[in-house]
Design a protein around this motif. Structure first.
Motif, PDB file in Angstrom:
ATOM      1  N   LYS A   1      23.696  54.234  44.300  1.00 25.02           N
ATOM      2  CA  LYS A   1      22.432  53.735  43.636  1.00 25.02           C
ATOM      3  C   LYS A   1      21.255  52.989  44.886  1.00 25.02           C
ATOM      4  O   LYS A   1      21.954  52.304  45.711  1.00 25.02           O
ATOM      5  CB  LYS A   1      23.165  52.497  43.121  1.00 25.02           C
ATOM      6  CG  LYS A   1      22.019  51.862  41.844  1.00 25.02           C
ATOM      7  CD  LYS A   1      22.989  51.303  40.534  1.00 25.02           C
ATOM      8  CE  LYS A   1      21.969  50.140  40.018  1.00 25.02           C
ATOM      9  NZ  LYS A   1      22.116  49.229  38.590  1.00 25.02           N
TER      10      LYS A   1
ATOM     11  N   SER B   1      19.699  59.304  37.568  1.00 25.20           N
ATOM     12  CA  SER B   1      20.599  58.684  37.049  1.00 25.20           C
ATOM     13  C   SER B   1      22.107  59.716  36.602  1.00 25.20           C
ATOM     14  O   SER B   1      22.120  60.780  36.059  1.00 25.20           O
ATOM     15  CB  SER B   1      19.951  58.282  35.955  1.00 25.20           C
ATOM     16  OG  SER B   1      20.077  58.804  34.759  1.00 25.20           O
TER      17      SER B   1
ATOM     18  N   GLU C   1      20.478  52.566  36.079  1.00 19.57           N
ATOM     19  CA  GLU C   1      21.510  53.083  36.769  1.00 19.57           C
ATOM     20  C   GLU C   1      20.750  54.174  38.311  1.00 19.57           C
ATOM     21  O   GLU C   1      21.960  54.069  38.915  1.00 19.57           O
ATOM     22  CB  GLU C   1      21.653  54.090  36.004  1.00 19.57           C
ATOM     23  CG  GLU C   1      22.844  53.824  34.370  1.00 19.57           C
ATOM     24  CD  GLU C   1      23.162  53.489  34.832  1.00 19.57           C
ATOM     25  OE1 GLU C   1      24.158  53.789  35.357  1.00 19.57           O
ATOM     26  OE2 GLU C   1      23.496  51.989  34.633  1.00 19.57           O
TER      27      GLU C   1
ATOM     28  N   ARG D   1      19.812  62.567  31.676  1.00 19.52           N
ATOM     29  CA  ARG D   1      18.926  62.239  32.675  1.00 19.52           C
ATOM     30  C   ARG D   1      18.398  61.907  32.943  1.00 19.52           C
ATOM     31  O   ARG D   1      17.094  62.705  33.002  1.00 19.52           O
ATOM     32  CB  ARG D   1      20.442  62.330  34.104  1.00 19.52           C
ATOM     33  CG  ARG D   1      19.884  63.967  34.397  1.00 19.52           C
ATOM     34  CD  ARG D   1      20.381  64.578  35.466  1.00 19.52           C
ATOM     35  NE  ARG D   1      20.498  65.432  36.211  1.00 19.52           N
ATOM     36  CZ  ARG D   1      20.903  65.676  36.790  1.00 19.52           C
ATOM     37  NH1 ARG D   1      22.229  65.393  37.316  1.00 19.52           N
ATOM     38  NH2 ARG D   1      20.769  67.666  37.514  1.00 19.52           N
TER      39      ARG D   1
END
Length: 154
Positions: free
Chosen positions: A3, A23, A79, A110
Motif C-alpha cells: 500500500k 487494489s 486500499e 478491483r
C-alpha cells in the motif's frame, strides 16, 4: 501488494505520470446490490430480481448498478493508498466516466489508479487520478474515468 503511503503535497507530486497501484479484488454480492437499490430507490428488476434476470436479462443474472460500482471507488482507492497528515479530503470531480461493461452479481472487481496530475492550489493538492475498474476474468473494464480529489494537508 504494498500500500502506498503519502504524507504531503510534495510526495504526491513525485507520483505524477506513474501507476499508483491496484487494489485487492472485492466481490459484489446480491446483498450489496439490494442495499444499494434500497438506498437509491432504484429497484429495477435487472438488479434486484435474480429469477427474472436469469430468465430475461442478456446477462443471465442480476447486475450491479453502475453507480454502485462507482460508489465503491473511494473504498478501493483507500486500499491502494493512504494519504496522511490531512485536515480534510474532498471528492471534487469525475471526468470522462464511461461505463464499459456490466458487473454481474458475484463478480470480483478491483481498481487500477494512475496519477495524471497534481496542482498546488495555495497549499491544497488537486489530484487528477486515472481510474479503471477491472472485472476479474474479463478483458473489458467495468468503467474508466478520471477522479479528482482535493487534499487539505495539515
Amino acid at each position: 501488494m504494498n500500500k502506498l503511503t503519502i504524507g504531503s503535497l510534495a510526495e504526491l507530486e513525485q507520483h505524477v505520470g506513474q501507476e499508483l497501484g491496484v487494489s485487492p479484488y472485492l466481490t459484489i454480492t446480491q446483498a450489496q446490490i439490494n442495499q444499494f437499490a434500497a438506498a437509491t430507490l432504484d429497484n429495477q428488476w435487472i438488479h434486484t430480481d435474480p429469477a427474472r434476470a436469469a430468465a430475461e436479462s442478456p446477462f443471465g443474472t442480476t447486475i450491479a448498478h453502475g453507480y454502485l460500482t462507482l460508489a465503491i471507488l473511494p473504498y478501493l482507492w483507500h486500499e491502494i493508498a493512504t494519504i496522511q497528515n490531512l485536515k480534510m479530503q474532498v471528492n471534487y470531480e469525475i471526468e470522462a466516466l464511461r461505463f464499459n461493461q456490466a458487473v454481474t452479481v458475484d463478480s470480483a472487481v478491483r481498481l487500477r489508479a494512475n496519477m495524471l496530475s497534481v496542482t498546488n492550489l495555495r497549499g491544497i493538492a488537486k489530484t487528477r487520478i486515472g481510474v479503471t475498474l477491472e472485472i476479474e476474468g474479463q478483458k473489458k473494464p467495468a468503467y474508466t474515468g478520471i477522479i479528482t480529489f482535493l487534499y487539505h494537508f495539515q
